[in-house]
Design an enzyme around this catalytic site. Structure first.
Site, PDB file in Angstrom:
ATOM      1  N   CYS A  54      -8.643 -58.608  -7.783  1.00 55.41           N
ATOM      2  CA  CYS A  54      -9.655 -58.641  -6.716  1.00 55.41           C
ATOM      3  C   CYS A  54     -10.955 -57.959  -7.147  1.00 55.41           C
ATOM      4  CB  CYS A  54      -9.104 -57.965  -5.466  1.00 55.41           C
ATOM      5  SG  CYS A  54     -10.236 -58.050  -4.076  1.00 55.41           S
ATOM      6  N   CYS A  58     -11.724 -51.149  -3.385  1.00 51.78           N
ATOM      7  CA  CYS A  58     -11.003 -50.315  -2.400  1.00 51.78           C
ATOM      8  C   CYS A  58     -10.116 -49.304  -3.133  1.00 51.78           C
ATOM      9  CB  CYS A  58     -10.165 -51.194  -1.474  1.00 51.78           C
ATOM     10  SG  CYS A  58     -11.061 -52.630  -0.837  1.00 51.78           S
ATOM     11  N   CYS A  61      -6.245 -49.475  -3.359  1.00 52.66           N
ATOM     12  CA  CYS A  61      -5.560 -50.745  -3.561  1.00 52.66           C
ATOM     13  C   CYS A  61      -5.231 -51.052  -5.029  1.00 52.66           C
ATOM     14  CB  CYS A  61      -6.400 -51.872  -2.991  1.00 52.66           C
ATOM     15  SG  CYS A  61      -5.541 -53.463  -3.066  1.00 52.66           S
ATOM     16  N   CYS A  97       3.021 -63.225   7.685  1.00 53.59           N
ATOM     17  CA  CYS A  97       1.656 -62.795   7.338  1.00 53.59           C
ATOM     18  C   CYS A  97       1.410 -63.033   5.854  1.00 53.59           C
ATOM     19  CB  CYS A  97       1.482 -61.304   7.613  1.00 53.59           C
ATOM     20  SG  CYS A  97       2.011 -60.825   9.261  1.00 53.59           S
ATOM     21  N   CYS A 129      -0.265 -65.233  10.421  1.00 54.87           N
ATOM     22  CA  CYS A 129      -1.412 -64.338  10.258  1.00 54.87           C
ATOM     23  C   CYS A 129      -1.831 -64.435   8.800  1.00 54.87           C
ATOM     24  CB  CYS A 129      -0.986 -62.905  10.610  1.00 54.87           C
ATOM     25  SG  CYS A 129      -2.312 -61.699  10.421  1.00 54.87           S
ATOM     26  N   CYS A 189      -6.425 -58.984  14.305  1.00 56.56           N
ATOM     27  CA  CYS A 189      -5.492 -57.939  13.865  1.00 56.56           C
ATOM     28  C   CYS A 189      -6.310 -56.987  13.008  1.00 56.56           C
ATOM     29  CB  CYS A 189      -4.354 -58.564  13.060  1.00 56.56           C
ATOM     30  SG  CYS A 189      -3.301 -57.328  12.248  1.00 56.56           S
ATOM     31  N   ARG A 261       1.463 -51.854  14.961  1.00 57.02           N
ATOM     32  CA  ARG A 261       2.359 -52.144  13.836  1.00 57.02           C
ATOM     33  C   ARG A 261       2.473 -50.940  12.898  1.00 57.02           C
ATOM     34  NH1 ARG A 261       3.093 -57.573  14.701  1.00 57.02           N
ATOM     35  NH2 ARG A 261       1.339 -58.583  15.727  1.00 57.02           N
TER      36      ARG A 261
HETATM   37  N1  SAM Z   1      -8.118 -58.636   0.399  1.00 55.84           N
HETATM   38  C1  SAM Z   1      -7.984 -58.661   1.784  1.00 55.84           C
HETATM   39  C2  SAM Z   1      -8.717 -57.533   2.465  1.00 55.84           C
HETATM   40  O1  SAM Z   1      -8.829 -56.458   1.920  1.00 55.84           O
HETATM   41  O2  SAM Z   1      -9.164 -57.746   3.592  1.00 55.84           O
HETATM   42  C3  SAM Z   1      -6.548 -58.679   2.260  1.00 55.84           C
HETATM   43  C4  SAM Z   1      -5.484 -57.879   1.562  1.00 55.84           C
HETATM   44  S1  SAM Z   1      -5.590 -56.111   1.691  1.00 55.84           S
HETATM   45  C5  SAM Z   1      -4.377 -55.604   0.541  1.00 55.84           C
HETATM   46  C6  SAM Z   1      -4.963 -55.735   3.306  1.00 55.84           C
HETATM   47  C7  SAM Z   1      -4.889 -54.299   3.732  1.00 55.84           C
HETATM   48  O3  SAM Z   1      -3.797 -53.648   3.095  1.00 55.84           O
HETATM   49  C8  SAM Z   1      -6.057 -53.378   3.417  1.00 55.84           C
HETATM   50  O4  SAM Z   1      -7.131 -53.546   4.298  1.00 55.84           O
HETATM   51  C9  SAM Z   1      -5.433 -52.008   3.573  1.00 55.84           C
HETATM   52  O5  SAM Z   1      -5.574 -51.552   4.905  1.00 55.84           O
HETATM   53  C10 SAM Z   1      -3.960 -52.254   3.255  1.00 55.84           C
HETATM   54  N2  SAM Z   1      -3.576 -51.572   2.000  1.00 55.84           N
HETATM   55  C11 SAM Z   1      -3.870 -51.964   0.742  1.00 55.84           C
HETATM   56  N3  SAM Z   1      -3.378 -51.095  -0.166  1.00 55.84           N
HETATM   57  C12 SAM Z   1      -2.758 -50.121   0.537  1.00 55.84           C
HETATM   58  C13 SAM Z   1      -2.070 -48.935   0.160  1.00 55.84           C
HETATM   59  N4  SAM Z   1      -1.941 -48.558  -1.119  1.00 55.84           N
HETATM   60  N5  SAM Z   1      -1.544 -48.162   1.140  1.00 55.84           N
HETATM   61  C14 SAM Z   1      -1.685 -48.524   2.440  1.00 55.84           C
HETATM   62  N6  SAM Z   1      -2.328 -49.633   2.851  1.00 55.84           N
HETATM   63  C15 SAM Z   1      -2.875 -50.423   1.911  1.00 55.84           C
HETATM   64 FE1  SF4 Z   2      -9.183 -56.560  -2.715  1.00 57.98          FE
HETATM   65 FE2  SF4 Z   2      -7.271 -54.786  -2.278  1.00 57.98          FE
HETATM   66 FE3  SF4 Z   2      -9.693 -54.377  -1.280  1.00 57.98          FE
HETATM   67 FE4  SF4 Z   2      -8.152 -56.370  -0.261  1.00 57.98          FE
HETATM   68  S1  SF4 Z   2      -7.748 -54.170  -0.169  1.00 57.98           S
HETATM   69  S2  SF4 Z   2     -10.332 -56.473  -0.788  1.00 57.98           S
HETATM   70  S3  SF4 Z   2      -7.053 -56.986  -2.139  1.00 57.98           S
HETATM   71  S4  SF4 Z   2      -9.154 -54.444  -3.474  1.00 57.98           S
END
Ligand code: SAM
Ligand code: SF4
Ligand code: DTB
Length: 335
Positions: A54, A58, A61, A97, A129, A189, A261
């Site tokens: 990606c 973040c 992530c 989802c 979702c 959501c 959730r």
């Molecule tokens: N890429 C898309 C986005 O960010 O909108 C969808 C996938 S993203 C992985 C979905 C959500 O997963 C993130 O917004 C975050 O809240 C949650 N998430 C990701 N990594 C995480 C982690 N290590 N611990 C807890 N929640 C996490």
């Molecule tokens: Fe990309 Fe992870 Fe951020 Fe979603 S949460 S936008 S998968 S880096």
């Protein structure tokens, strides 16, 4: 209790947060019973349909190309996804989802494939979702037409702390995507993560923003950070389970009709802590051995937890999405 038509303030939210935990849980459970079956927990199964690589940064992530060590994979085939959805349904899930590690939803053939996944999941009588990153208005309308039940796009944290966690897109970008989603008639959501180094004020700021959204989210995931080695937040200490209970209780009190959730982080939570979250108004879990890339409790353990606590999986006809039906989407042709 605050009138749910009023705008929430951080001061009001803080007054709740600072209640003795027993009192807070009691109030949240009372509100829960006014709006939801007291013994039902919705089981939702998650599947990563496009993993890794990606473009966003973040900090939490593992799927970010900037710091994650998750291998980038192509978008899954529709049939593979539907096979997983069928298996989820036969093991008791009522919502499926699908997550994609995209900065924004891809156009072209990839998007058509996601639409086919949504149609296929809906044809199984499962809620569908997706979480695909940012969306434009046409994509939101196409997802609505495909029958999408809800779009997940988390605010993650407060507007003030957001820049400490993500620099490649703004808090306003997130709000904009949420308004495209609700504008297309898709249920929102949206939730967040605790344990990233934010203050209590940031947690309250997140909940106040969510509770004041118009329309309010019908679904609010509360994630505890899963610290993943190699990510900037990989060394963060574990979240105090009481903090998770407080977040669930506040989400329940501030968004009484939403499905709250209890999301990432359950692998580190005791059964007792999870039960406290249910008492505080959480009424859904992710059900399946994996979240997107990290672990989740075994399904057998989750079923045993519900059974031992006298709780039960929510039936499809009880799910909040049916109870609080959103307006019909604007037909694409007339948009
Ligand atoms: N890429 C898309 C986005 O960010 O909108 C969808 C996938 S993203 C992985 C979905 C959500 O997963 C993130 O917004 C975050 O809240 C949650 N998430 C990701 N990594 C995480 C982690 N290590 N611990 C807890 N929640 C996490
Ligand atoms: Fe990309 Fe992870 Fe951020 Fe979603 S949460 S936008 S998968 S880096
Ligand atoms: C949400 O709020 N939590 C889920 C779902 N929405 C998409 C994702 C949690 C991901 C946890 C880290 C991982 O497994 O990669």
């Amino acid at each position: 209790m605050v009138d749910t038509n009023e705008q929430w303030t951080v001061k009001q939210a803080r007054a709740l947060y600072e209640l003795p935990l027993t009192e807070l849980v009691f109030r949240a459970q009372s509100t829960h019973r006014d709006h939801h079956p007291p013994d039902a927990v919705q089981l939702c199964t998650l599947l990563s349909v496009k993993t890794g690589g990606c473009a966003e940064d973040c900090s939490y992530c593992p799927q970010s190309a900037r710091h994650g060590d998750v291998e980038a994979e192509p978008l899954l085939d529709v049939e593979e996804v539907l096979a997983r959805a069928r298996a989820a349904k036969s093991s008791g899930a009522t919502r499926f989802c699908m997550g994609a590690a995209w900065r924004r939803a891809r156009g072209g053939a990839d998007f058509e494939r996601v639409l086919a996944m949504v149609r296929g999941v809906r044809s199984l009588d499962l809620e569908a979702c997706v979480t695909l990153g940012m969306l434009d208005a046409d994509q939101a309308l196409a997802l609505a037409e495909a029958g999408l039940t809800a779009y997940n796009h988390n605010l993650d944290t407060s507007k003030e702390f957001y820049g400490e966690v993500i620099t490649t897109r703004s808090f306003e970008d997130r709000l904009d995507t949420l308004s495209k989603v609700s504008g297309a008639g898709i249920r929102v959501c949206s939730g967040g993560i605790i344990g990233m180094g934010e203050s209590v004020g940031d947690r309250l700021g997140l909940l106040v923003t969510l509770a004041n959204l118009e329309p309010r989210p019908e679904s609010v995931p509360i994630n505890a950070l899963v610290p993943v080695a190699g990510t900037p937040l990989g060394d963060r200490p574990r979240v105090d389970p009481f903090d998770l209970v407080r977040m669930c209780a506040l989400a329940r009190l501030m968004l009484p009709k939403a499905t709250v959730r209890l999301s990432a982080g359950r692998s580190e939570l005791s059964r007792e802590a999870q039960l406290l979250c249910f008492m505080a108004g959480a009424n859904s879990i992710f059900y399946g051995d994996k979240l997107l890339t990290t672990g989740n409790p075994d399904t057998a353990d989750d079923l045993a937890l519900l059974r031992d606590a006298g709780l039960r999986p929510m039936r499809a006809d009880e799910c909040a999405a049916d109870e609080h039906a959103a307006p019909s989407p604007t037909p694409r042709a007339s948009a």
